[in-house]
Design an enzyme around this catalytic site. Structure first.
Site, short mmCIF file in Angstrom:
data_model
loop_
_atom_site.label_atom_id
_atom_site.label_comp_id
_atom_site.label_asym_id
_atom_site.label_seq_id
_atom_site.Cartn_x
_atom_site.Cartn_y
_atom_site.Cartn_z
N LYS A 94 -13.31 -2.23 5.18
CA LYS A 94 -12.08 -1.58 4.75
C LYS A 94 -12.44 -0.22 4.19
CE LYS A 94 -8.19 -1.96 1.50
NZ LYS A 94 -7.06 -1.68 2.38
N GLU B 197 -9.10 -1.40 8.32
CA GLU B 197 -8.88 -2.59 7.50
C GLU B 197 -9.78 -3.70 8.02
OE1 GLU B 197 -4.74 -3.20 6.00
OE2 GLU B 197 -4.33 -2.25 7.92
N LYS C 9 9.53 1.37 4.12
CA LYS C 9 9.20 1.47 5.53
C LYS C 9 9.32 0.09 6.17
CE LYS C 9 4.90 1.26 7.03
NZ LYS C 9 4.22 -0.05 7.07
N LYS D 228 -0.79 7.18 -3.84
CA LYS D 228 -2.19 6.95 -4.22
C LYS D 228 -2.72 8.22 -4.88
CE LYS D 228 -3.09 3.82 -0.31
NZ LYS D 228 -3.45 2.50 -0.83
N ARG E 138 19.03 -14.04 -2.00
CA ARG E 138 20.10 -14.97 -1.60
C ARG E 138 20.05 -16.32 -2.30
NH1 ARG E 138 21.93 -13.38 4.37
NH2 ARG E 138 21.06 -11.30 4.24
N LYS F 167 -6.97 -3.04 12.62
CA LYS F 167 -7.13 -4.27 11.85
C LYS F 167 -8.46 -4.90 12.29
CE LYS F 167 -2.86 -4.69 10.06
NZ LYS F 167 -2.63 -4.54 8.62
N HIS G 282 3.93 4.36 0.62
CA HIS G 282 3.12 4.14 -0.57
C HIS G 282 1.82 4.94 -0.56
CE1 HIS G 282 0.92 1.18 1.87
NE2 HIS G 282 -0.02 1.21 0.97
N ASP H 67 3.22 0.84 12.61
CA ASP H 67 2.88 0.28 11.30
C ASP H 67 2.20 1.30 10.38
OD1 ASP H 67 2.75 -1.89 9.44
OD2 ASP H 67 0.63 -2.15 9.91
N HIS I 282 1.56 6.52 7.29
CA HIS I 282 0.39 6.81 6.45
C HIS I 282 -0.56 7.85 7.07
CE1 HIS I 282 2.07 3.37 4.64
NE2 HIS I 282 1.32 2.44 5.16
#
Ligand code: BG6
Length: 487
Positions: A337, A218, A150, A184, A45, A332, A180, A237, A242
């Site tokens: 990770k 994560e 997503k 991988k 924008r 989280k 995504h 999420d 995933h």
């Protein structure tokens, strides 16, 4: 001239463009993978001069990937364009159409366009309508495709409504719903590992496998995405997309060919075989957690009940998997990770060796390491040398970095963007599969939103709430990690 292929990004100055899309497109360009006549038009924008946009994208590549080589960047830069427009207004899109026609004029037909929605999901529907009204979905001069990021819906009803809105203006084969994870290399390799080797597949079923674990942990918290995350939570999420996609690749039957539709048919079949849960079963088979301090994160409502951790026990009701639990967990602010899949084989049927009391023969375990230390570990039992029959577990491992060199794994977006440009939808999610995934997750979301099971707090840097341990322990199992080399 052989026409022009244009990659149009709506949301061109946002985070996704800077972190993923532009770096991935630049790398494809420098590897010579993009069509020869290629242009990129960024649309957002706010007005920015084209030169300033080009400069800021160069900085993005340097920041989120590595500083671009000057010669390669010079060529890419020329192909990079920017314009300000409001894509939720037909007039805004008419101005985009006019700009595209200018870019396309010199190259002639066919004109091929990929529209990438790197925008908030609330405006997917208005943009789709406006694209159609501005004549931008017609394929009389070349193909038109849309990539949709997503989250695709918030639940089954909204995903269905979005699919309907999509199908109102596009054919299914023009639509690329992206996850995504499927881009991988290590995720794609699950199918190659299973179906290009003959020794594992005969064991890949309820006769030899005790259970499967899928961990997406994560170490970071929600960072600057507090407001967004608070409104979605861990199930929407990462589980709906995933984690379920990883379950699908472990669970699916071999397709009869690598044809995209054959592969997508098999993927959808597994999802349709996942056993649904009643509300009472959700209480029994899931764990819902939140890290301490989440309520104080910027953008998060104080007292928020949103889960930042989830663990599920799922079953696939078919011949291959009957009664084999699939334990899925993600959170989280976890201890580290790691994304990994554990295939835990059954114990030996008979203990032959006179082990010292307290010792046992550990079942074989195969760890598929998705990230960050990409590879594979297979655990088996060995005799400790110079003992009568003392046993120990050892680890046979493979690391991509050792065999293919460091940096051999491209970012997931590179593969996905290239596939969409080439019209290969194998790694994208079809309308039916998106709805099937929501069908699995919906009852769990509903139950969690009514407070069942109760929200358990966990310390940042831990492995989640103790209830997650109980979920497995009550069945004589435990969560395991094997990708850091620990077995
Ligand atoms: C995204 C989620 O889809 O996936 C994020 O919205 C999550 O919350 C991310 O952090 C994880 O992706 P990756 O590739 O880092 O495992």
């Amino acid at each position: 001239m052989a026409g022009l292929t244009t990659f149009v990004i709506f949301g061109a100055s946002g985070d996704l463009s800077r972190r993923k899309l532009i770096p991935a497109l630049f790398h494809l360009y420098r590897k010579g993978r993009l069509p020869e006549n290629f242009a990129l038009l960024g649309v957002a924008r706010h007005p920015i001069a084209e030169e300033a946009y080009r400069d800021s994208m160069r900085e993005a590549v340097a920041e989120f990937s590595k500083p671009p080589e000057p010669a390669a960047w010079a060529g890419f830069r020329e192909r990079l364009h920017y314009m300000a427009a409001d894509p939720t207004q037909t007039e805004g899109l008419r101005s985009v159409e006019a700009r595209l026609r200018e870019l396309e004029a010199e190259a002639g037909d066919p004109t091929q366009r990929l529209y990438y929605f790197a925008i908030p999901p609330e405006i997917y529907q208005p943009i789709l309508e406006c694209l159609a009204q501005a004549g931008m979905t017609r394929e009389d001069r070349g193909w038109r495709r849309v990539v949709i990021e997503k989250p695709f819906g918030r639940d089954l009803a909204s995903a269905r409504a979005l699919n309907q809105a999509v199908h109102h203006v596009l054919r299914e084969d023009q639509v690329y719903r992206i996850d995504h994870y499927l881009g991988k290399e290590t995720v794609q390799n699950v199918l190659v590992f299973r179906f290009a080797n003959s020794i594992f597949e005969p064991l890949w079923n309820r006769n030899y496998i005790d259970h499967v674990q899928i961990t997406v942990a994560e170490s970071v918290g929600v960072a600057h995405r507090g407001a967004f995350y608070d409104s979605v939570g861990v199930l929407r999420d990462v589980f709906q997309n995933h984690l379920l996609q990883l379950l699908v690749l472990v669970g699916m039957e071999p397709p009869s060919s690598f044809d995209p539709e054959m592969v997508r048919n098999e993927r959808a079949k597994v999802l349709s075989a996942v056993r649904g849960m009643s509300e009472a079963e959700v209480g029994e088979n899931t764990v819902r957690g939140q890290y301490q301090g989440f309520g104080g994160e910027p953008g998060v409502k104080p007292g928020s009940q949103t889960a930042t951790y989830g663990a599920l026990r799922l079953f696939i009701d078919n011949w291959r998997w009957q009664a084999v639990p699939f334990y899925l967990r993600s959170g989280k602010h976890m201890a580290e990770k790691t994304t990994e899949i554990l295939i835990q084989f059954k114990s030996v049927p008979h203990q032959l060796f006179p082990l010292t009391p307290g010792r046992e023969i550990r079942p074989n375990a195969l760890f598929l390491c998705i990230q960050p230390d990409e590879g594979m570990h297979l655990r088996f039992e060995m005799k400790v040398p110079d003992t009568e029959v003392d046993l120990r577990s050892v680890d046979m491992d493979f690391h991509y970095a050792d065999d293919f060199g460091p940096g051999a794994l491209p970012d997931a977006y590179e593969r996905l963007l290239l596939d969409a440009l080439e019209g290969d939808a194998s790694l994208y999610t079809r309308a039916d599969a998106i709805e099937l995934a929501w069908q699995i997750v919906d009852p769990i979301v509903r139950s969690w939103e009514t407070g069942s099971p109760r929200l358990e707090m966990y310390a940042p840097g831990s492995w989640g709430p103790p209830a997650a341990e109980t979920l497995l322990r009550r069945e004589g199992r435990e969560w395991a990690l094997g990708c850091g080399g620990e077995t």
